[in-house]
Scaffold this motif. Structure first.
Motif, mmCIF file in Angstrom:
data_model
loop_
_atom_site.group_PDB
_atom_site.id
_atom_site.type_symbol
_atom_site.label_atom_id
_atom_site.label_comp_id
_atom_site.label_asym_id
_atom_site.label_seq_id
_atom_site.Cartn_x
_atom_site.Cartn_y
_atom_site.Cartn_z
ATOM 1 N N ALA A 259 0.817 -1.207 0.000
ATOM 2 C CA ALA A 259 0.000 0.000 0.000
ATOM 3 C C ALA A 259 0.852 1.259 0.000
ATOM 4 C CB ALA A 259 -0.931 -0.004 1.204
ATOM 5 N N VAL A 260 2.010 1.198 0.646
ATOM 6 C CA VAL A 260 2.904 2.356 0.669
ATOM 7 C C VAL A 260 3.347 2.732 -0.744
ATOM 8 C CG1 VAL A 260 5.193 3.130 1.386
ATOM 9 C CG2 VAL A 260 3.705 1.985 3.028
ATOM 10 N N VAL A 261 3.530 1.744 -1.601
ATOM 11 C CA VAL A 261 3.931 1.989 -2.983
ATOM 12 C C VAL A 261 2.732 2.352 -3.843
ATOM 13 C CG1 VAL A 261 4.988 0.976 -5.030
ATOM 14 C CG2 VAL A 261 5.891 0.437 -2.760
ATOM 15 N N VAL A 262 1.628 1.639 -3.671
ATOM 16 C CA VAL A 262 0.452 1.818 -4.522
ATOM 17 C C VAL A 262 -0.188 3.186 -4.323
ATOM 18 C CG1 VAL A 262 -1.906 1.011 -4.948
ATOM 19 C CG2 VAL A 262 -0.031 -0.630 -4.697
ATOM 20 N N ALA A 263 -0.279 3.657 -3.086
ATOM 21 C CA ALA A 263 -1.000 4.901 -2.795
ATOM 22 C C ALA A 263 -0.456 6.103 -3.577
ATOM 23 C CB ALA A 263 -0.991 5.181 -1.291
ATOM 24 N N PRO A 264 0.854 6.394 -3.521
ATOM 25 C CA PRO A 264 1.338 7.570 -4.276
ATOM 26 C C PRO A 264 1.241 7.398 -5.789
ATOM 27 C CG PRO A 264 3.182 6.380 -3.291
ATOM 28 C CD PRO A 264 1.939 5.795 -2.709
ATOM 29 N N VAL A 265 1.446 6.144 -6.260
ATOM 30 C CA VAL A 265 1.327 5.914 -7.705
ATOM 31 C C VAL A 265 -0.103 6.160 -8.169
ATOM 32 C CG1 VAL A 265 1.460 4.178 -9.529
ATOM 33 C CG2 VAL A 265 3.263 4.304 -7.792
ATOM 34 N N ALA A 266 -1.066 5.593 -7.444
ATOM 35 C CA ALA A 266 -2.472 5.774 -7.808
ATOM 36 C C ALA A 266 -2.886 7.234 -7.699
ATOM 37 C CB ALA A 266 -3.352 4.897 -6.920
ATOM 38 N N LEU A 267 -2.383 7.926 -6.666
ATOM 39 C CA LEU A 267 -2.703 9.342 -6.515
ATOM 40 C C LEU A 267 -2.137 10.163 -7.673
ATOM 41 C CD1 LEU A 267 -3.868 11.664 -4.864
ATOM 42 C CD2 LEU A 267 -1.697 11.762 -3.596
ATOM 43 N N GLY A 268 -0.897 9.840 -8.080
ATOM 44 C CA GLY A 268 -0.303 10.541 -9.211
ATOM 45 C C GLY A 268 -1.086 10.329 -10.480
ATOM 46 N N LEU A 269 -1.502 9.085 -10.739
ATOM 47 C CA LEU A 269 -2.309 8.794 -11.928
ATOM 48 C C LEU A 269 -3.649 9.500 -11.865
ATOM 49 C CD1 LEU A 269 -1.520 4.995 -12.366
ATOM 50 C CD2 LEU A 269 -0.721 6.881 -13.796
ATOM 51 N N CYS A 270 -4.208 9.574 -10.679
ATOM 52 C CA CYS A 270 -5.481 10.288 -10.509
ATOM 53 C C CYS A 270 -5.327 11.765 -10.865
ATOM 54 C CB CYS A 270 -5.962 10.124 -9.069
ATOM 55 S SG CYS A 270 -7.518 10.968 -8.702
ATOM 56 N N LEU A 271 -4.246 12.376 -10.402
ATOM 57 C CA LEU A 271 -4.014 13.792 -10.693
ATOM 58 C C LEU A 271 -3.765 14.022 -12.180
ATOM 59 C CD1 LEU A 271 -1.799 14.780 -7.616
ATOM 60 C CD2 LEU A 271 -4.235 15.233 -7.983
ATOM 61 N N PHE A 272 -3.087 13.049 -12.819
ATOM 62 C CA PHE A 272 -2.887 13.153 -14.265
ATOM 63 C C PHE A 272 -4.230 13.163 -14.992
ATOM 64 C CE2 PHE A 272 1.661 11.678 -13.983
ATOM 65 C CZ PHE A 272 2.187 12.752 -14.668
ATOM 66 N N GLN A 273 -5.138 12.297 -14.587
ATOM 67 C CA GLN A 273 -6.450 12.256 -15.224
ATOM 68 C C GLN A 273 -7.179 13.582 -15.048
ATOM 69 O OE1 GLN A 273 -6.867 9.337 -16.966
ATOM 70 N NE2 GLN A 273 -4.894 8.914 -16.025
ATOM 71 N N VAL A 274 -7.053 14.168 -13.847
ATOM 72 C CA VAL A 274 -7.702 15.457 -13.600
ATOM 73 C C VAL A 274 -7.126 16.536 -14.514
ATOM 74 C CG1 VAL A 274 -8.053 17.281 -11.887
ATOM 75 C CG2 VAL A 274 -8.283 14.880 -11.213
ATOM 76 N N ALA A 275 -5.788 16.532 -14.665
ATOM 77 C CA ALA A 275 -5.147 17.515 -15.552
ATOM 78 C C ALA A 275 -5.600 17.320 -16.988
ATOM 79 C CB ALA A 275 -3.626 17.396 -15.447
ATOM 80 N N TRP A 276 -5.664 16.064 -17.431
ATOM 81 C CA TRP A 276 -6.100 15.792 -18.805
ATOM 82 C C TRP A 276 -7.565 16.151 -19.002
ATOM 83 C CZ3 TRP A 276 -3.297 10.421 -18.640
ATOM 84 C CH2 TRP A 276 -1.936 10.634 -18.857
ATOM 85 N N MET A 277 -8.374 15.957 -17.949
ATOM 86 C CA MET A 277 -9.777 16.359 -18.050
ATOM 87 C C MET A 277 -9.901 17.864 -18.237
ATOM 88 S SD MET A 277 -11.878 13.993 -15.329
ATOM 89 C CE MET A 277 -13.369 14.923 -15.655
ATOM 90 N N SER A 278 -9.062 18.631 -17.546
ATOM 91 C CA SER A 278 -9.105 20.093 -17.717
ATOM 92 C C SER A 278 -8.706 20.484 -19.141
ATOM 93 C CB SER A 278 -8.197 20.769 -16.698
ATOM 94 O OG SER A 278 -6.837 20.457 -16.932
#
Length: 508
Positions: A462-481
């Motif tokens: 989970a320590v590894v997955v959490a920041p990776v998933a959060l980064g991908l989530c933020l990328f999607q938000v940026a692409w949505m904008s």
């Protein structure tokens, strides 16, 4: 340097993108050497894909040694616009219009990240008389990697692109036209020269090129004005089998002439493809060839140009009652293949047409040769309604039909953007959920009293997955904008084209 009253101009895509292009260090140094030597014979240079400050400085300094001492770049977006203009004469004004519709957000080809647009520079010429001002445009539109087209049922000389990137290119062309039009019209009224160069990413017989000629009737293709055929393979600038980098182009190659010089000049003394093999090597300067032209500063009014063509037996004939172009001649950018005849031009040509006997060779259309082998091109039947009629009971005019096709492209782009936004939203929610679960697992690992190995393993993952998933989530938000900006751009362009179509219908 050209003779007084003439401009020697070059447009060239440098392919200067580190990591993504091949041999860029070597090629850009050799390009600099070319401008250091051959730049002495040039007045204006329009460059595309000069993506780094290092390469901008390299080419500017080399060109300055040959007298091209004035330079300006145009910048926008994350990666910049990649546009550079070099001039022997001073600039009196510069402007830049970034394209609001750039590409699919999140796509690996990265078009959405580039700040593509159209740059403008007004140049002060030393020749006196009317030859004192030059209006320059430089652009690079969305790339075309698929080359699938369909012939339009109503306009047989126009091929409509069907690849998924076509709406973006059409949007770029329409934005360029809306930016250029007031300047082009004012220049025509003042008798001032206009040159619009760049990597337009469209061949001469495609919808986008037809839109340029129809909506900017004062501009014509310098290649054709110099006496070449519109689809002459000698003019191919990209995808040429002789270019060693052709295989590097995404999706294979299609030999096409997609680098243009458009002008309102009355005479083009020379236009040729240049910058091919680098001296002392078997390599090419770029995956594109350059286009060099010698352009007269003389500007002829549209009516005068049509009358001159009519007297020479080259003119668009009157339309039939059904609104068809009839057996009009495809020559130079005039007639159905060029399509840049506005209503006023048609009246002038119609007045001149009866003076030619019916046995004139112009009674038969001139069939243009195909553009050589097209390895990857796919031509499909036209799914559109080419036989649609307007409110008057006849087929719409050429301009109306072209605007209808452009509007269909924009609507397709809007629909694709909406689908993409939905896809990005789902990914955003998925990655957000994964992030929350990973954080919950970490918290459980901290507060749980048991010390089981499975708990420790889950917490470590989970320590590894959490920041990776959060980064991908933020990328999607940026692409949505970015997608939201693109959707608004499509919407604005659709409203603009609807207005143009309404005006065109009123003029029928």
């Amino acid at each position: 340097m050209a003779s007084p009253g003439q401009i020697k101009v070059l447009t060239f895509n440098t392919w200067g993108l580190p990591l993504a292009s091949k041999d860029d260090k070597l090629r850009l140094r050799m390009q600099a050497d070319y401008f250091r030597q051959s730049g002495k014979t040039l007045d204006i240079v329009l460059l595309q894909e000069v993506w780094t400050d290092e390469y901008v400085t390299l080419l500017k300094d080399a060109a300055a040694e040959s007298g091209l001492v004035h330079a300006t770049t145009f910048d926008g977006g994350v990666l910049g616009a990649g546009l550079l203009v070099l001039s022997r004469f001073p600039f009196t004004d510069v402007a830049f219009r970034p394209y609001t519709v750039r590409g699919e957000p999140g796509a690996l080809q990265g078009e959405a990240m580039a700040g593509k647009g159209i740059g403008y520079a007004r140049v002060q010429l030393p020749y006196g008389g009317r030859c004192t001002t030059l209006h320059l445009f430089n652009t690079h539109t969305h790339a075309n990697w698929v080359h699938s087209v369909t012939p339009d049922a109503q306009l047989s000389d126009v091929k409509v692109p069907t690849d998924t990137f076509a709406p973006y290119r059409t949007a770029n062309i329409l934005e360029a036209v809306s930016f250029m039009k007031p300047i082009v019209v004012a220049a025509a009224a003042a008798g001032e020269l206009v040159l619009a160069g760049g990597d337009w990413n469209v061949p001469a017989d495609n919808l986008e090129a037809a839109l340029i000629l129809e909506l900017l009737p004062g501009l014509r293709d310098a290649w054709q004005l110099a006496g070449h055929g519109a689809l002459d393979p000698a003019g191919n600038t990209c995808g040429d089998p002789s270019n060693v980098y052709t295989g590097s182009i995404i999706g294979g190659y299609v030999p096409e002439r997609i680098d243009f010089l458009w002008t309102n000049s009355s005479r083009v003394l020379e236009c040729e493809t240049v910058l091919k093999i680098m001296p002392g090597t078997s390599l090419n300067y770029s995956d594109h060839f350059g286009v060099r032209g010698i352009i007269s500063c003389e500007v002829t009014s549209t009516e005068s140009a049509v009358m001159a063509l009519a007297r020479a037996g080259i003119f668009p004939q009157q339309r039939s009652a059904s609104g068809d172009a009839g057996d009009a001649v495809a020559m130079g950018g005039w007639g159905p293949t060029g399509g840049n005849i506005n209503g006023r031009d048609r009246q002038a040509s119609a007045a001149a047409a009866p003076s030619l006997p019916r046995s004139s060779p112009c009674d038969s259309p001139i069939i243009l040769a195909p553009p050589g082998p097209v390895a990857e091109s796919k031509i499909t039947p036209d799914p559109g309604d080419g036989d649609s009629v307007g409110p008057t009971g006849r087929k719409p005019s050429r301009r109306v039909r072209l605007l209808q096709l452009a509007l269909a492209q924009l609507r397709a782009g809007m629909d694709a953007t909406n689908v993409g936004q939905t896809r990005l939203l789902r990914r955003t929610l998925l990655f957000a959920a994964v992030t929350l679960v990973a954080i919950a697992v970490q918290l459980y690992g901290i507060i749980a009293e048991t010390d089981h190995w499975a708990k420790r393993l889950a917490a470590a993952v989970a320590v590894v997955v959490a920041p990776v998933a959060l980064g991908l989530c933020l990328f999607q938000v940026a692409w949505m904008s970015m997608g939201t900006a693109g959707r608004r751009g499509f919407g604005q362009l659709m409203r603009m084209v609807e207005v143009w179509e309404k005006v065109a219908r009123a003029d029928e």
